[in-house]
Design a protein around this motif. Sequence first.
Motif, PDB file in Angstrom:
ATOM      1  N   LEU A 151       5.023  22.757   7.791  1.00  0.00           N
ATOM      2  CA  LEU A 151       6.152  22.571   7.304  1.00  0.00           C
ATOM      3  C   LEU A 151       6.211  21.329   6.846  1.00  0.00           C
ATOM      4  N   PHE A 152       6.622  20.072   7.997  1.00  0.00           N
ATOM      5  CA  PHE A 152       6.615  18.558   7.600  1.00  0.00           C
ATOM      6  C   PHE A 152       6.356  18.489   6.690  1.00  0.00           C
ATOM      7  N   TRP A 153       4.930  18.427   6.699  1.00  0.00           N
ATOM      8  CA  TRP A 153       3.319  18.262   5.912  1.00  0.00           C
ATOM      9  C   TRP A 153       3.710  18.791   4.376  1.00  0.00           C
ATOM     10  N   ARG A 154       3.631  19.315   4.945  1.00  0.00           N
ATOM     11  CA  ARG A 154       3.761  20.460   3.627  1.00  0.00           C
ATOM     12  C   ARG A 154       5.057  19.452   2.680  1.00  0.00           C
ATOM     13  N   ARG A 155       5.773  19.440   3.108  1.00  0.00           N
ATOM     14  CA  ARG A 155       6.929  19.049   2.268  1.00  0.00           C
ATOM     15  C   ARG A 155       6.104  17.243   1.218  1.00  0.00           C
ATOM     16  N   ALA A 156       6.002  16.650   2.502  1.00  0.00           N
ATOM     17  CA  ALA A 156       5.673  15.285   2.452  1.00  0.00           C
ATOM     18  C   ALA A 156       5.040  15.255   1.418  1.00  0.00           C
ATOM     19  N   LEU A 179      10.194   4.769   5.352  1.00  0.00           N
ATOM     20  CA  LEU A 179       9.521   4.899   6.554  1.00  0.00           C
ATOM     21  C   LEU A 179       8.212   6.202   6.697  1.00  0.00           C
ATOM     22  N   ALA A 180       8.621   7.310   5.373  1.00  0.00           N
ATOM     23  CA  ALA A 180       7.795   8.195   5.247  1.00  0.00           C
ATOM     24  C   ALA A 180       6.689   8.123   3.942  1.00  0.00           C
ATOM     25  N   GLY A 181       7.067   6.545   3.640  1.00  0.00           N
ATOM     26  CA  GLY A 181       6.000   6.387   2.398  1.00  0.00           C
ATOM     27  C   GLY A 181       5.789   6.730   1.039  1.00  0.00           C
ATOM     28  N   GLN A 182       7.259   7.513   1.067  1.00  0.00           N
ATOM     29  CA  GLN A 182       7.203   8.697  -0.514  1.00  0.00           C
ATOM     30  C   GLN A 182       8.077   7.805  -2.102  1.00  0.00           C
ATOM     31  N   GLY A 183       8.260   6.768  -1.423  1.00  0.00           N
ATOM     32  CA  GLY A 183       8.914   6.321  -2.451  1.00  0.00           C
ATOM     33  C   GLY A 183       7.926   6.419  -3.914  1.00  0.00           C
ATOM     34  N   VAL A 184       6.563   6.176  -3.912  1.00  0.00           N
ATOM     35  CA  VAL A 184       5.430   6.282  -5.838  1.00  0.00           C
ATOM     36  C   VAL A 184       5.570   7.395  -4.818  1.00  0.00           C
ATOM     37  N   ASN A 185       4.919   7.801  -4.471  1.00  0.00           N
ATOM     38  CA  ASN A 185       4.851  10.158  -4.505  1.00  0.00           C
ATOM     39  C   ASN A 185       5.944  10.353  -5.378  1.00  0.00           C
ATOM     40  N   LEU A 186       7.325  10.143  -4.586  1.00  0.00           N
ATOM     41  CA  LEU A 186       8.835  10.742  -5.950  1.00  0.00           C
ATOM     42  C   LEU A 186       8.764  10.295  -7.549  1.00  0.00           C
ATOM     43  N   GLY A 187       8.693   9.771  -7.736  1.00  0.00           N
ATOM     44  CA  GLY A 187       8.353   8.929  -9.212  1.00  0.00           C
ATOM     45  C   GLY A 187       6.653   9.627  -9.730  1.00  0.00           C
ATOM     46  N   VAL A 204       1.024  -1.045  -0.196  1.00  0.00           N
ATOM     47  CA  VAL A 204       0.216  -0.044  -0.207  1.00  0.00           C
ATOM     48  C   VAL A 204       1.510   0.825   0.500  1.00  0.00           C
ATOM     49  N   TYR A 205       0.225   2.490  -0.171  1.00  0.00           N
ATOM     50  CA  TYR A 205       1.050   3.949  -0.891  1.00  0.00           C
ATOM     51  C   TYR A 205      -0.158   4.808   0.257  1.00  0.00           C
ATOM     52  N   ALA A 206       0.925   5.604   1.097  1.00  0.00           N
ATOM     53  CA  ALA A 206       0.631   7.228   2.111  1.00  0.00           C
ATOM     54  C   ALA A 206       0.438   8.302   0.446  1.00  0.00           C
ATOM     55  N   PHE A 207      -0.838   8.231  -0.550  1.00  0.00           N
ATOM     56  CA  PHE A 207      -0.388   8.905  -1.190  1.00  0.00           C
ATOM     57  C   PHE A 207      -0.690  10.756  -1.114  1.00  0.00           C
ATOM     58  N   ALA A 208       0.473  10.899  -1.141  1.00  0.00           N
ATOM     59  CA  ALA A 208       0.104  12.210  -1.120  1.00  0.00           C
ATOM     60  C   ALA A 208      -0.878  12.885  -2.207  1.00  0.00           C
ATOM     61  N   PRO A 209      -2.037  14.474  -1.447  1.00  0.00           N
ATOM     62  CA  PRO A 209      -2.138  15.425  -2.278  1.00  0.00           C
ATOM     63  C   PRO A 209      -1.776  15.548  -4.462  1.00  0.00           C
ATOM     64  N   ASP A 210      -1.151  16.387  -4.066  1.00  0.00           N
ATOM     65  CA  ASP A 210      -0.002  16.726  -5.249  1.00  0.00           C
ATOM     66  C   ASP A 210      -0.129  15.440  -6.081  1.00  0.00           C
ATOM     67  N   ASN A 211      -0.516  14.670  -5.717  1.00  0.00           N
ATOM     68  CA  ASN A 211      -0.129  13.090  -7.493  1.00  0.00           C
ATOM     69  C   ASN A 211      -1.783  12.870  -7.093  1.00  0.00           C
ATOM     70  N   ALA A 212      -2.321  12.560  -5.923  1.00  0.00           N
ATOM     71  CA  ALA A 212      -3.457  12.584  -6.558  1.00  0.00           C
ATOM     72  C   ALA A 212      -4.161  13.401  -7.162  1.00  0.00           C
ATOM     73  N   ALA A 213      -3.750  14.763  -7.363  1.00  0.00           N
ATOM     74  CA  ALA A 213      -3.943  16.252  -8.139  1.00  0.00           C
ATOM     75  C   ALA A 213      -4.033  15.662  -9.732  1.00  0.00           C
TER      76      ALA A 213
END
Length: 392
Positions: free
Chosen positions: A384-389, A297-305, A52-61
């Motif tokens: 700031l932390f959340w906006r970065r993630a 640990l931050a669930g950012q792999g797919v988000n970075l891709g 599973v992924y922790a999917f970020a708002p910018d990628n949902a957009a």
Amino acid sequence: MSRRGKGDVVIVGGGAVGAACALALADAGLQVTLVEGREPARWSAADPDLRVYAFAPDNAALLESLGVWPAIRDARVQPYRRMCVWDAAGGGDMRFDADTLGHAQLGWILENALLVDRLWAALPAAGVRVHCPARVQEVEQDEDGVRLKLEDGTRLDARLAIAADGADSSLRQAAGVAVSQHDYAQRGVVAYIETAQPHEDTAWQRFLPTGPLALLPFTEGRSSIVWTLPDAEAARVLALDDDAFARELTRASAARLGNARPVSPRVAFPLRRQLAQQYVSGRILLIGDAAHVVHPLAGQGVNLGLRDVAGLRALIRDAQSRRVDWSAPHRLLRWARQRRSESTAAAYAFDGINRLFSNDEMHLTLLRGPLLGLAGRVPPLANLFWRRASGL
């Protein structure tokens, strides 16, 4: 032996990032071909994907702009509205709350199989040509384009090829791009659990000396876990029976959600940091895990891709609006520098957090909890932390 007319882009790898890239570039008006080694498994609501992924708002957009997000959202996604992070050594919690930050949710938990299934379902209508199952046998390139020969003899000519074929990318290797690697000697144990108390639409993460434990909300009463452990400890935990595993998991999570019990098989995957030394080599670009693998640990792999994809589409659209060549080497290099800078910074930030918290050194133990508590008590810092993630 058949030959296709020259297209704009051939994407090798049809996982989440590769399929999204095919849709995004087709949306920008390019002629896109996707090559994938095997047909992805169909998603089934009755058989949840453990990944599973922790999917970020910018990628949902991004997926919303491609017309795919509604099909994913309507199938099964779990919004998470809060995050709570704390250290087993003590100190305060660091909390993020969507209401406080002025958003409906911080992000969504969704399954890899669902994401890939809905992306693939959108490929035909987008005009993407798909070769599957198919594998690249030979690669040639010059300043004008790239030529790929598939195992069945088909030849594909394009202005650009994109490696989206994972951490062990064969196209990256064919392009001669080296990588730097660091083996964490850890594994991520994943499973679904049910808990005595509701997850409260909250992503919970506790830092332990052995590595972080994340409990991610999935459906009502059910959570997905990602438990980072040293290799030998992960093997031991995988071998436990369900009752013993439940006891250890409940203890490791400090019973934040009460007693936990597994409701799925358990699997583990090795963890490493891997960074390509360049993201463009001639007419070949690297995206997703082919370019960067980071600690989960931050669930950012797919988000970075997917941010690689969004940046590439933005470059193409900007060039089209200026009526200039979107595939000009200097433009591709500019995209590569930007994406490599962000991904490298993220990879080493996650590496530093993992090193700070995944140990029991006394001086670090005394600092960790209070630092988390301080960050949690300073709203601008938490924001700031959340906006970065989240990519906002």
